[in-house]
Design an enzyme around this catalytic site. Structure first.
Site, PDB file in Angstrom:
ATOM      1  N   TYR A 143      -2.043   3.653  -2.552  1.00 24.54           N
ATOM      2  CA  TYR A 143      -0.770   3.604  -3.000  1.00 24.54           C
ATOM      3  C   TYR A 143      -0.199   2.051  -3.280  1.00 24.54           C
ATOM      4  CZ  TYR A 143       4.338   4.833  -3.442  1.00 24.54           C
ATOM      5  OH  TYR A 143       5.571   5.006  -3.770  1.00 24.54           O
ATOM      6  N   LYS A 172      -2.554   5.180  -7.152  1.00 25.55           N
ATOM      7  CA  LYS A 172      -1.150   5.265  -7.504  1.00 25.55           C
ATOM      8  C   LYS A 172      -0.627   3.759  -7.647  1.00 25.55           C
ATOM      9  CE  LYS A 172       3.610   6.952  -6.909  1.00 25.55           C
ATOM     10  NZ  LYS A 172       4.618   7.047  -5.890  1.00 25.55           N
TER      11      LYS A 172
END
Length: 305
Positions: A143, A172
């Site tokens: 992330y 992400k």
């Protein structure tokens, strides 16, 4: 190996008046989101104020979300995806959180944010994620939220980790930088069977899908789940114009998030819709009267209230 796809809201964490996780409200939110078309749920992400909960609340919250959607399926006839946020400053604390997720069971993957506060080199980030990946068999989604952490995972580092660690299955990207997203996609395109890039900026979901993202973790899907799900579902159906129109419809809400300290606008939007999710924990404050009225106008124009 699990492959993330579709719209997966980083579900907000409701707090009661004493500042503790309100599990009945969390269960209600989980059902609300799934009933309105999202394809998965992601408790204890940035939107979920992951930094604010105790281990006991973390475990209970994970159990609550899991049990609330047990047996439910999404539009594609698949079980609701569940991703648990496991973010901390140190490697050992992330690993400790992962062990708690393994203890709870029922989660498809974990998401690990870059460390906060400390500034790492790319070599240190590589070792960080490699050590975490080696500590578990669970699928891991890296992330990158540079606007919040001031730390970025460079595309070359992502490609290297994707090749070195079979259980690192995606990233992400919340940078809002489409060149960065494109480079993630380009440098891992030969790994697409087992590695995906997920859009993390709500205003760029449609663009990300066109580039090759497999879906989005979208904070505004808490407030407008059907609108955000339409961006993906219509794209999946080949209705690219409809997907873009849904993206345009969502934009004012995401832009309105700049009015307050994140994620206060998301929580206020839910409260305005009649979903009592409480406030963010201090030091995050409420919106002003004027800001609440502006948000009300946005939601009214989106036909959400």
């Amino acid at each position: 190996m699990y492959k993330p796809y579709g719209i997966i809201p980083p579900i907000i964490t409701p707090f009661d008046d004493q500042g503790y996780v309100d599990c009945p409200a969390l269960a209600q939110m989980s059902r609300f989101l799934v009933d309105n078309g999202v394809h998965g749920l992601f408790p204890f992400g940035t939107t979920g104020e992951f930094y604010a909960v105790s281990d006991g609340e973390f475990i209970k919250g994970l159990e609550t979300v899991r049990d609330a959607v047990k047996g439910k399926a999404n539009r594609y006839g698949k079980p609701i995806q569940l991703i648990a946020g496991c973010s901390h400053i140190t490697t050992r604390e992330v690993i400790r959180l992962i062990k708690l997720v393994e203890q709870v069971g029922g989660y498809d993957a974990i998401s690990v944010l870059t460390p906060m506060f400390v500034s790492q080199t790319q070599a240190e980030l590589y070792t960080y994620y490699k050590t975490i990946a080696d500590s578990t068999e669970m699928p891991i989604i890296m992330y990158n939220n540079k606007p919040k952490t001031n730390v970025t995972i460079e595309p070359a580092t992502v490609s290297r980790l994707a090749r070195a660690c079979p259980n690192i299955i995606g990233i992400k990207d919340s940078t809002g930088d489409m060149t960065n997203t494109e480079e993630y996609l380009r440098l891992t395109r030969d790994l697409r069977e087992r590695f995906d890039v997920i859009m993390g900026r709500d205003t760029l979901i449609c663009a990300g899908l066109h580039y090759g993202c497999s879906g989005a973790v979208a904070s505004c899907a808490n407030v407008a789940p059907r609108v955000v799900a339409d961006i993906y579902d219509k794209f999946h159906d080949g209705d690219y114009k409809g997907s873009l129109e849904a993206q345009y419809r969502l934009a004012p809400l995401r832009i309105a998030c700049s009015m307050g300290t994140f994620p206060e606008v998301i929580k206020e939007g839910l409260n305005l819709q009649g979903l009592q999710v409480g406030k963010c924990l201090e030091p995050i404050g409420e919106l002003t009267v004027e800001e609440k009225e502006k948000l009300r106008t946005v939601l009214r124009e989106m036909e959400l209230i």
